[in-house]
Scaffold this motif. Sequence first.
Motif, PDB file in Angstrom:
ATOM      1  N   PRO A   1       0.829  -1.230   0.000  1.00  0.00           N
ATOM      2  CA  PRO A   1       0.000   0.000   0.000  1.00  0.00           C
ATOM      3  C   PRO A   1       0.850   1.262   0.000  1.00  0.00           C
ATOM      4  CG  PRO A   1      -0.844  -1.594   1.561  1.00  0.00           C
ATOM      5  CD  PRO A   1       0.470  -2.136   1.093  1.00  0.00           C
TER       6      PRO A   1
ATOM      7  N   LEU B   1     -16.626   2.640   0.409  1.00  0.00           N
ATOM      8  CA  LEU B   1     -15.604   2.540   1.445  1.00  0.00           C
ATOM      9  C   LEU B   1     -15.757   3.577   2.563  1.00  0.00           C
ATOM     10  CD1 LEU B   1     -12.478   2.046  -0.874  1.00  0.00           C
ATOM     11  CD2 LEU B   1     -13.750   0.276   0.351  1.00  0.00           C
TER      12      LEU B   1
ATOM     13  N   SER C   1      -7.492   1.229  -1.250  1.00  0.00           N
ATOM     14  CA  SER C   1      -8.108   1.350   0.069  1.00  0.00           C
ATOM     15  C   SER C   1      -8.693   2.754   0.233  1.00  0.00           C
ATOM     16  CB  SER C   1      -7.054   1.098   1.148  1.00  0.00           C
ATOM     17  OG  SER C   1      -6.073   2.132   1.113  1.00  0.00           O
TER      18      SER C   1
END
Length: 775
Positions: free
Chosen positions: A25, A100, A53
């Motif tokens: 990430p 999200l 994310s």
Amino acid sequence: MLNAKLKSDRSLRFVQRRVVPLVSPEHITVNIRRAQTARQVERLCDEYWAQLSPLHVSACLTRLAHLSLRGGGGQGKGGGDDGAAADALVARLLERAQKLLPGFQARQLANTLWAVARLGASPGGAFRDGYYASLERQLPFFEPQQLANTAWALAALGWPVPRRVTRLLLWAALPALGGFEPRELACLVSAASRLPTLPGRPWLLRFLRGVGPRLGEFGAQEASVLAAALARLHQRDAQLLRRQLPARRAAAAGAPRQQAEQGQQEEVKEVGHDLQEQRREEGAEDEQLGQWESAQQGPASAGLVLPLPARFTGALLQAIERTLPRQTPQGLSSTLWALAHLGVRLGPEWMTRYWDAAARELAAQTPQGLSLTLWAAARLRARPPRELLGRAVRLSRAALPGAPPQHMANTLWALARLRAAVGAAWLGEFQRCSYAALGAASARDITCMLTGLLALRVAPGRRWLARCITELHHRLPSMAPRELSLCLLALARAGQAAAAAAGDGGAGAAPPWPGRAFMADYFAASAAHLEAGRAAPQGLANTAVALATLDCRPPAAWEAAFFRAAEQLLPSFSPRDVASTLWALAVLDVRPPAGWMQQLLASMPVLEMSAAQLSGVLWALARLEVQPGGAWVRAFVQRTREVSAALEGAGAGANTAPLRQAVANTGDVPVGVNGHHSIGSSSSRSSSITSTHTNGSSSTNTLTPTSSSSGSGNGASNAFSAVILQGLTAWAGASGRLDLGAGLQGAGEPQPTAGASVHAHADPAVAAAMQLTAL
């Protein structure tokens, strides 16, 4: 062989894509931040879409927003990217962000909303609802910069932010004010001034108390933004209070404290429920705040912003004065506009420093900035130096073509109030440009133009005035009560001026007046406001004076609605409102109901009236044949002695003999209540404005400058007012229209009835007035 090799290569790439370990990430985040174009961001999203994310989605949107600021239109620094493709990428990212949102942290929520506002994106209602829910959960973890950016973004997007969310966001900032940078503090209050829900006075007082000691850290831009935000809050609060006026008046009888704006009333209670734990810890601070607010606020009817705490106002002026040399032209105009709206008193030294800074930047000032500066100076009654004002007049003329109607109206009104030397060329250019823009002007703009011309002693041209009447007629149904009263008063006085100009110039064409259709629609629109309780004392007085000036007797139904509305407001009538209303009723020969008249006399502020107002009231009572009663007469005589002594002293040396003779020889004298007395004429369509014409002729398509009135100065005018008051006192008693003696001998309070002839007066003041009139 070739086909087999190609299939083998594709299989190899497929296997490699599956077997290569996932990128970390952190690596994705670094690549997003290094992207130099929107196309590069899009390629990164395509490559790592399954791994994005909440942090990555927020980073992509933030990077796109930064690139759009560099290159414009979302095309990034290098340009050449397809704008439609960038918009499609933003839509994809927002769709993923919506899923999200429950996992977004405070920083990601703040950065995402800031990016959405910068990109001008329009996510749907589902995204907004999800965002608000996540925002409430994460607010305790927001840092000062994140709070300021979120508030700014919500205000910039113009979303229908729930009241609860606004309160939570703004109140969450108060404990952390010490950690805000000056730019963030200015950004926060600027956002609060533009959010759908006003913050409330308790929040604002806490904010000002926290910001006041730090105003020395503010730069030029921050100080200007802070002042402008406070002015916007005051503007919105005033508009809200006007809309809520009927409900406030209805609640005033039972609960005076309920006169405060409803949203402000509920602020402490509702926020206390939302932030119960936090407020419990600050109980002692709340008690101190309540005492401090009570001391600063004064009357219970204080608004959201005003009155500003004196200590804060002084610190704000010092901060602005310190940054004046570094202010931009826009900052200078915005600052003075804000201070004018806030009603801040500026000393001569402060204004001198401001005018020095304004003179340096005047050539670079925009037309809007110039209009705002002139308007603010007029509102503050701060006349610029002569040279600077002359330059401003020349620049304002050059800015007239293509200027919005509001700017033209504000500029004209300001120049009139500042007593600027506006020549025929400026007025001709104004007429040409404003005539073309009247179709797009609001009722307020048109009224402001009419008022400005009258203040400059300019008679509007016939064609121009007729266009104003037509445009205002179309806007009558949508006008607010104040706009209705002011527009009719402006039209009446403009008609007077045009009639005087036409008469002096020998023109045969009569000036345009509002016709039957206009007045019928006017009465319908006005009656709706009267019945709904939306009238104000000054508006009622202005309407009555306008009707008297137009010599227009209103319908019986409108009269009844007028008296019902006025009856509720009589205790709030100012001396001017009382005198104007009575004078107009007498001119129109409209007899008020006995109960209404008795209530007016009981609440009349006689001891606060000027000589002109006393004259108007006395003449009106005599004309209407109303006996005011002993208490009123005693108050009237007391006030007459006071103003006569003061005014005659001020006008010593003035030749008042001709006026004394006119008063002595006049019967029914219509006396104006604004310092103008029309002796010997009962026509309401008369004007003290005279005109001058070039080559002995006038044109209906040009504005006619009027001559300046000649007189003996203020002292002589005051002496004339005293003479008129004394003469009318004697005339009213000697003619038998008013019983000015019985009340002084201790008679009881009579009901408003027709008066009987009374010639004997025991009061020395009345006898002296009669002797004075006979001289």
